[in-house]
Scaffold this active site. Structure first.
Site, mmCIF file in Angstrom:
data_model
loop_
_atom_site.group_PDB
_atom_site.id
_atom_site.type_symbol
_atom_site.label_atom_id
_atom_site.label_comp_id
_atom_site.label_asym_id
_atom_site.label_seq_id
_atom_site.Cartn_x
_atom_site.Cartn_y
_atom_site.Cartn_z
ATOM 1 N N TYR A 12 0.829 -1.206 0.000
ATOM 2 C CA TYR A 12 0.000 0.000 0.000
ATOM 3 C C TYR A 12 0.853 1.240 0.000
ATOM 4 O O TYR A 12 1.886 1.294 0.654
ATOM 5 C CB TYR A 12 -0.816 0.099 1.300
ATOM 6 C CG TYR A 12 -1.907 -0.882 1.439
ATOM 7 C CD1 TYR A 12 -2.889 -0.977 0.468
ATOM 8 C CD2 TYR A 12 -1.979 -1.688 2.563
ATOM 9 C CE1 TYR A 12 -3.919 -1.868 0.637
ATOM 10 C CE2 TYR A 12 -3.007 -2.576 2.734
ATOM 11 C CZ TYR A 12 -3.978 -2.666 1.767
ATOM 12 O OH TYR A 12 -4.991 -3.536 1.924
ATOM 13 N N TYR A 66 -7.387 -10.699 2.186
ATOM 14 C CA TYR A 66 -8.317 -9.562 2.103
ATOM 15 C C TYR A 66 -8.856 -9.411 0.683
ATOM 16 O O TYR A 66 -10.030 -9.122 0.469
ATOM 17 C CB TYR A 66 -7.606 -8.279 2.545
ATOM 18 C CG TYR A 66 -8.395 -7.024 2.288
ATOM 19 C CD1 TYR A 66 -9.589 -6.771 2.969
ATOM 20 C CD2 TYR A 66 -7.952 -6.072 1.365
ATOM 21 C CE1 TYR A 66 -10.327 -5.634 2.729
ATOM 22 C CE2 TYR A 66 -8.691 -4.931 1.124
ATOM 23 C CZ TYR A 66 -9.874 -4.709 1.807
ATOM 24 O OH TYR A 66 -10.593 -3.569 1.557
ATOM 25 N N LYS A 67 -8.020 -9.628 -0.302
ATOM 26 C CA LYS A 67 -8.446 -9.486 -1.693
ATOM 27 C C LYS A 67 -9.191 -10.726 -2.195
ATOM 28 O O LYS A 67 -9.636 -10.767 -3.341
ATOM 29 C CB LYS A 67 -7.252 -9.157 -2.595
ATOM 30 C CG LYS A 67 -6.686 -7.737 -2.353
ATOM 31 C CD LYS A 67 -5.484 -7.442 -3.230
ATOM 32 C CE LYS A 67 -4.853 -6.076 -2.917
ATOM 33 N NZ LYS A 67 -5.675 -4.928 -3.351
ATOM 34 N N GLU A 95 -8.894 -0.592 -10.664
ATOM 35 C CA GLU A 95 -9.749 0.583 -10.555
ATOM 36 C C GLU A 95 -8.917 1.835 -10.761
ATOM 37 O O GLU A 95 -7.937 2.046 -10.049
ATOM 38 C CB GLU A 95 -10.401 0.650 -9.165
ATOM 39 C CG GLU A 95 -11.385 -0.473 -8.919
ATOM 40 C CD GLU A 95 -11.864 -0.521 -7.469
ATOM 41 O OE1 GLU A 95 -12.780 -1.311 -7.201
ATOM 42 O OE2 GLU A 95 -11.324 0.224 -6.615
ATOM 43 N N ARG A 105 -5.513 7.686 -8.418
ATOM 44 C CA ARG A 105 -4.666 6.578 -7.984
ATOM 45 C C ARG A 105 -5.233 5.303 -8.596
ATOM 46 O O ARG A 105 -6.363 5.294 -9.092
ATOM 47 C CB ARG A 105 -4.613 6.458 -6.470
ATOM 48 C CG ARG A 105 -5.942 6.058 -5.843
ATOM 49 C CD ARG A 105 -5.852 6.060 -4.322
ATOM 50 N NE ARG A 105 -5.035 4.974 -3.817
ATOM 51 C CZ ARG A 105 -5.508 3.802 -3.398
ATOM 52 N NH1 ARG A 105 -6.800 3.549 -3.438
ATOM 53 N NH2 ARG A 105 -4.703 2.856 -2.931
#
Lengths: 354, 318
Positions: A45, A324-325, A273, A231
């Protein structure tokens, strides 16, 4: 903003599906302009926010809001999702001014960037909007919701690719005060509506401890009009399914168990995204555009640099993030598929193809 | 976030509103549309003087519906660092200036049941843009406007025409003053109060709201700090391995810009938080309205747009 010369205008395909037979696919041109999100061979991240003021000719970064070959199919998919679940579009009552700001921003941007598809003529508050691909031509009074077939936010976001959320700013905080959310990566507008910045980001692992959300919030509170930022975010999805919502988990959750070495190239998709954030002028709200792109593994490996790099990124992704993904279960099958395309050669800097 | 995105504007009209206040109407140099804004927004105006560049924040006071013009008002300050004097004595109709895109650090809360606006003197300007929004929304509001005397009652006529019975004026020379304690005590739950004016007025409204138990989130105020004039001192930039002298009449930020650096900044008035900087060593004279008091006491951070050094030397993490 980039001049219209630099903006790609591919022919619009029609009839691609994002459910049942999953007929969605990318043309070679669409593959080359895919917003591959990894600028190095590993991923962690970061706030990774940069000004959204154009980009390389033909890239998804060049227009304010990207309209690509999947336009008609994605708009139709949105219509179907809303038909089944109208709650995917909700805006709280105090955001009416932000609704009009959204309509203005999208209409002005699309008419400027895609004059062959869209036009806007204004005479004071008398506006006429034409969307030729969808065969829409409506005249209305700016500021008077009764003159449009739907409320202004729903009206215009039904005609644009990607999800949108609206954020009121009060007391040094941003709130989830509305949205059009039909192609989301496993989160729910209905659930998050009304939450503040920290509440709706609650589930993200590691990032809180890193102070990422504090820094990003402080940055966004000072976001200026006409200085949008962007982003990239990513995950993986099985099948080219746009609507991976918690509401429909029973339809897509099981897909994850269907991945085999034989079908992984076709089924496993990298989902990226392109997120852009805009200060809205009159309402002082922020609109968050979440433009989703899907690319299958067999499409991805046609770009050798991306095949090598994604193999390395996925292989070194911490388990916590893979969990998490939602990709930890089928990750080994994807890695086996990508391994033959990773010859160990160095990858060039930047995200673009070689 | 720094000055590189400035918009060139032409001064199309200057009005002497009171002996101390001038109103400037600006339009884009190329005749195009200006960025839209919401009531309470300000722009930082860049003025290129002979010996120095001034960057001062001014509230936008025109209608947010007017995309061709910005209006700002400048109160002449003969004691200050020269920005307002430049606007009063050096700027003529037809001249060009630069403005940064608008930022709103003093927005109306759209969930308020009632808005109480309290202005003192030149502090009336952000409210003049907000009044357009309040009227359009059909909101419940009151404007309480105090001024020194009739000669200094800027914009009184246009405000009375716009607000009708919703405005109360206070002429200090006639012994009239806003009584925040009484005013706020009369308000229903869900009221938000906004104050812009002299320090004492902002303090009095905050004190009254606190004593009546109002939530902080219902009390809004804006006061841009002008970088005060002080003693010169040295600044050591640890990361850049540089040493810069901050003259008495420059801020740390301006001294760093003069040395060719581009630190993050936005409002230049100690409000927005953009230029927050880690202090490694030295004692700070805090002049901002951003950092909480407990952080100020530790000397660990400073806002370089308005704060100075108490010590002869500051070491910054820049």
């Amino acid at each position: 903003m980039a001049s219209p010369m630099r903006i790609a205008t591919p022919p619009l395909k029609s009839g691609e599906s994002f459910r049942d037979d999953f007929s969605y696919s990318n043309s070679p041109q669409a593959i080359r302009r895919f917003p591959f999100p990894f600028h190095e061979d590993k991923y962690m991240y970061s706030v990774n926010i940069e000004p959204h003021n154009g980009g390389p000719a033909g890239s998804v970064f060049a227009p304010a809001f990207d309209i690509d070959e999947h336009y008609l199919s994605e708009v139709e998919e949105r219509r179907r999702v809303l038909e089944e679940d109208p709650g995917r579009c909700q805006v709280l009552p105090h955001m009416m001014e932000a609704q009009w700001d959204t309509l203005e921003l999208l209409m002005e941007s699309l008419a400027r960037d895609y004059p062959q598809h869209f036009s806007l003529t204004t005479d004071g508050d008398q506006w006429t909007w034409e969307n030729r691909p969808l065969g829409i031509r409506d005249s209305f009074t700016f500021g008077d919701p009764a003159t449009l077939p739907q409320e202004p936010f729903e009206y215009i976001t039904r005609q644009v690719q990607g999800d949108f959320t609206l954020h009121g700013q009060r007391d040094n905080m941003l709130y989830m005060d509305g949205g059009m959310v039909t192609c989301q990566a496993d989160w729910s507008l209905d659930f998050d509506l009304g939450m503040n910045w920290y509440e709706w980001h609650g589930p993200v692992p590691k990032a809180h401890q890193m102070g990422i959300f504090d820094r990003a919030l402080k940055f966004l509170l000072n976001l200026q009009v006409e200085r949008p930022v962007r982003r990239l975010n990513w995950t993986m999805t099985i099948n080219p399914r746009m609507d991976t919502s918690p509401e429909n988990y029973h339809k897509w959750g099981i897909d994850r168990a269907s991945v085999t070495p034989e079908n992984v190239g076709e089924k496993a998709h990298l989902r990226v995204e392109l997120q852009t954030l805009w200060r809205l002028p009159r309402s002082n709200a922020i609109i968050f555009s979440i433009r989703c792109y899907l690319i299958s593994m067999e499409e991805l490996v046609t770009i050798p640099k991306w095949a090598r790099r994604f193999h390395r990124v996925l292989g070194t992704l911490p388990d916590e993030l893979a969990e998490y993904k939602g990709l930890i279960g089928y990750r080994p099958i994807v890695l086996d598929y990508l391994a033959p395309f990773d010859d160990g050669a160095e990858t060039s800097p930047g995200i673009g193809p070689d | 976030m720094t000055g590189q995105f400035n918009i060139p504007v032409r001064v199309t009209r200057i009005e002497q509103v009171t002996p101390m206040i001038r109103r400037f109407t600006l339009e884009r140099y190329d005749g195009g549309q200006l960025p839209g804004f919401s009531g309470g927004s300000h722009v930082v105006v860049t003025m290129r003087g002979d010996d120095r560049i001034h960057h001062n924040p001014y509230s936008l006071m025109g209608s947010p519906d007017d995309k061709r013009h910005y209006q700002i008002s400048v109160r002449r300050d003969d004691e200050g660092r020269g920005g307002s004097l430049f606007m009063h004595t050096r700027v003529a109709e037809g001249d060009t200036l630069e403005v940064a895109p608008p930022t709103n650090l003093f927005a109306l809360n759209r969930l308020a049941k009632r808005h109480i606006l309290i202005a003192g003197g030149i502090g009336i300007t952000p409210f003049m843009a907000q009044l357009h929004e309040l009227r359009r929304a059909g909101a419940d509001y009151q404007l309480h406007y105090s001024f020194r005397d009739q000669e200094n009652a800027a914009f009184r006529n246009e405000l009375e025409a716009a607000c009708g019975r919703r405005i109360t004026t206070y002429d200090a020379s006639a012994g009239e003053f806003v009584q925040p304690g009484q005013l706020l005590a009369e308000q229903p739950l869900g009221t938000h109060v906004y104050v812009c004016g002299p320090k004492g007025m902002i303090q009095a409204v905050n004190d009254a709201a606190f004593e009546l138990g109002w939530a902080d989130s219902h009390v809004h105020w804006e006061e841009f700090a002008a970088p005060p004039v002080g003693k010169p001192f040295r600044v050591v930039l640890q990361k850049s391995d540089m040493e810069v002298t901050v003259p008495g009449s420059s801020s740390v930020l301006e001294a760093l810009e003069d040395a060719g650096l581009q630190p993050n900044c936005l409002c230049r008035g100690g409000v927005c938080g953009e230029c927050e900087t880690v202090v490694v060593e030295g004692e700070v004279e805090h002049n901002d309205h951003f950092l909480p008091d407990d952080v100020k006491q530790t000397n660990s951070r400073m806002m370089i747009c308005v704060s100075r050094a108490r010590s002869e030397r500051l070491v910054l993490d820049l």
